[in-house]
Scaffold this active site. Structure first.
Site, PDB file in Angstrom:
ATOM      1  N   GLU A 195       0.861  -1.185   0.000  1.00  0.00           N
ATOM      2  CA  GLU A 195       0.000   0.000   0.000  1.00  0.00           C
ATOM      3  C   GLU A 195       0.897   1.235   0.000  1.00  0.00           C
ATOM      4  O   GLU A 195       1.929   1.263   0.670  1.00  0.00           O
ATOM      5  CB  GLU A 195      -0.900  -0.031   1.237  1.00  0.00           C
ATOM      6  N   HIS A 196       0.517   2.275  -0.736  1.00  0.00           N
ATOM      7  CA  HIS A 196       1.443   3.350  -1.066  1.00  0.00           C
ATOM      8  C   HIS A 196       1.448   4.518  -0.084  1.00  0.00           C
ATOM      9  O   HIS A 196       2.445   5.247   0.014  1.00  0.00           O
ATOM     10  CB  HIS A 196       1.129   3.886  -2.471  1.00  0.00           C
ATOM     11  N   SER A 197       0.373   4.741   0.664  1.00  0.00           N
ATOM     12  CA  SER A 197       0.254   5.997   1.402  1.00  0.00           C
ATOM     13  C   SER A 197       1.260   6.112   2.547  1.00  0.00           C
ATOM     14  O   SER A 197       1.681   7.211   2.896  1.00  0.00           O
ATOM     15  CB  SER A 197      -1.173   6.154   1.947  1.00  0.00           C
TER      16      SER A 197
END
Length: 570
Positions: A473-475
């Protein structure tokens, strides 16, 4: 149920003769050892806080300052220029409780401590000034100026002691706020190719009006925030670029990391999963104890911010109506595992110790051998994390906020990370290695859309033929942070932990280990219909994602990040 009864520390039964109390000493021992491990971690964190708090000095330097002050006073000299006497006058200690000599000694300790703290702040300020130097970027290779050489020497002197992972955090310079004039000039330069002559002239006039009116006021607000925030843009970037996105995070935001392309250490799925999980948990131990060396700009002495490592493990992204929220827990003693539509909780600690790789393999094999079918709707549950965020938020509030569903969802979200045991075989293999590599990449990027948990900070995928990979997941972090984690995992798996000649993990197995806990669900029809509709949408779009172009090197793991153009979707 037998395992649940074994986990009870004590039981009591009310009989006509009274209360019959039965203690489980094994369960009490587990509770004691688990608490002991927790307290050891707390003490370690407190110790690291002290070491980080005095960096670039060391805690032992305080003793050196005290001895130096006492030595000079013994030689009938006052290095404080009368400050020690002033401190002694204002000490809230009566002569009845402390002699004059004792008061003098206490005053020396107070003065030495204040002097020591002043020196720490001075060194930290000097280090921050040195790290703000930027001319090193423009030096020609092999022709470094004298100024830059002196700068490198000073930086090494001030940061010569072995730093912890977060030691540099308070010494890193803040991100400067660019002048509004420069910002507008860069904006006009970026839109020039997109506008016609009259359109660009109009945009230039609007930019000038913005600079002279609202722009200057917003610039003042931005400078005000930069005074008290370590980074004036990072929280806004995280929220508005990532967490406020209401579309699916699968493919649009999440990225993936690959296994070795030409080498597979073992073809046994359970063994590869055992070593991979162990290596990841060893990395987590290094992060928690801050034993990792701070990352630096390659080829320089410039340290990089390590803040993104804080939420690497025990983290999940929870959906909201307007914005998502990143939730992080201090610790987790289990991982969540998905296999053939079933979810399991796998405890990775026993009596306060980390399970050996062979024990991890043994537990994973128990999951692979479990013949129980998935519950109604359980196998497609992960599709909720692959779809739009608002429907997932609504379903979560309505059906996963209480009861058995909440307990099982908590197990997934509070897990150290998520593991998928995939039934497919993947890798750059066979007569069509390029096509298989493309299918391997797509499998890591989205899988079947329901056999990954895209909200977790990262999910590990282990395939039937021993290949592995991850989906991140990027955040919470950018790709370099995950790349460092994945490189450590692959190297530790292959070169440190290793395998036996028959491909199994090394170590011994304690056969009394409780089996992995199967998570149970009560999924209503409405949720099952929503999962199926999500899958229909995603499968209808798969043909538009095109071919995946991979930027990888032979015999090395690769990280592919949409934002860094190493993954391009046509």
């Amino acid at each position: 149920m037998a395992e649940a009864h074994q986990a009870v520390a004590f039981q009591f039964t009310i009989t006509p003769e009274g209360i019959d109390l039965r203690l489980s000493y094994q369960a009490l021992s587990q509770i004691y050892l688990s608490g002991l491990r927790s307290w050891k971690k707390r003490i370690s964190r407190m110790r690291n806080r002290v070491i980080k708090g005095v960096y670039p000095a060391s805690p032992s330097s305080w003793l050196f300052v005290v001895i130096a002050i006492l030595a000079t006073m013994y030689m009938r000299s006052d290095p404080s220029m009368g400050l020690i006497a002033k401190i002694q006058e204002h000490l809230p200690v009566s002569s009845l409780f402390l002699s004059v000599q004792g008061q003098t000694m206490l005053s020396v300790l107070v003065f030495s401590t204040l002097l020591w703290l002043s020196l720490i702040l001075t060194l930290r300020f000097c280090l921050k000034l040195l790290l703000s130097y930027h001319r090193w970027m423009f030096e020609q290779h092999g022709r470094i100026s004298t100024t830059t050489k002196v700068w490198v020497t000073l930086v090494r002197l001030l940061s010569g002691r072995k730093p912890l992972l977060y030691s540099y955090q308070t010494s890193l310079p803040c991100l400067p706020v660019p002048p509004i004039k420069d910002t507008l000039e860069r904006y006009l330069e970026s839109v020039r190719p997109l506008l016609s002559g009259p359109g660009f002239q109009r945009m230039t006039v609007l930019a000038a009006q913005f600079e002279n009116s609202l722009g200057n006021r917003l610039q003042r607000y931005l400078k005000l925030k930069a005074l008290w925030a370590t980074n004036y843009v990072s929280d806004w970037w995280e929220e508005y670029i990532y967490l406020r996105g209401r579309g699916p995070i699968m493919v649009n935001s999440n990225y993936y990391g690959m296994d070795f392309l030409y080498v597979t250490p073992t073809s046994i799925q359970a063994a590869r999963a055992g070593n991979t999980i162990t290596a990841l948990l060893l990395y987590r131990r290094k992060v928690n104890s801050e034993q990792l060396t701070p990352s630096r700009v390659p080829g320089t002495v410039i340290p990089l911010c390590a803040a993104q490592c804080e939420r690497m493990f025990n983290t999940t992204r929870t959906p909201g109506e307007e914005t998502d929220v990143l939730q992080h827990w201090q610790d987790s003693e289990f991982v969540a595992v998905y296999h053939r539509g079933r979810y399991f909780r796998l405890w990775v600690y026993k009596a306060g110790r980390l399970l050996s790789p062979r024990e991890m393999e043994y537990q994973i094999q128990r999951i692979l051998d479990d013949p129980s079918p998935p519950g109604p709707g359980e196998d497609r549950l992960g599709a909720l994390t692959a779809g739009d965020r608002v429907p997932w938020c609504t379903v979560r509030k309505q059906y996963f906020s209480s009861g058995v569903n909440k307990r099982s969802l908590d197990c997934i979200e509070r897990a150290a990370f998520f593991v998928t045991l995939d039934d497919e075989e993947q890798g750059m293999m066979g007569e069509d290695p390029v096509g298989n590599l493309d299918r391997y990449a797509k499998s890591l990027l989205h899988g079947k859309c329901y056999d990954r948990w895209f909200d977790k900070s990262f999910s590990v995928v282990v395939y039937k033929n021993g290949k592995n990979g991850l989906n991140a997941e990027h955040s919470w972090a950018d790709a370099p942070t995950v790349a460092h984690l994945w490189e450590f995992t692959l190297a530790t798996d292959a070169f440190q932990l290793g395998y036996t000649e028959d491909g199994h993990c090394k170590g011994e197995v304690e056969r009394s280990l409780p089996p992995p806990q199967r998570l149970t669900w009560d999924i209503p029809v409405e949720v099952r219909v929503l999962c199926v509709s999500h899958l229909g949408k995603h499968h209808s779009k798969q043909h538009t994602w095109g071919n995946t172009i991979l930027n990888s090197t032979p015999d090395s793991g690769s990280i592919c990040d949409r934002d860094e153009k190493s993954l391009m979707c046509c």
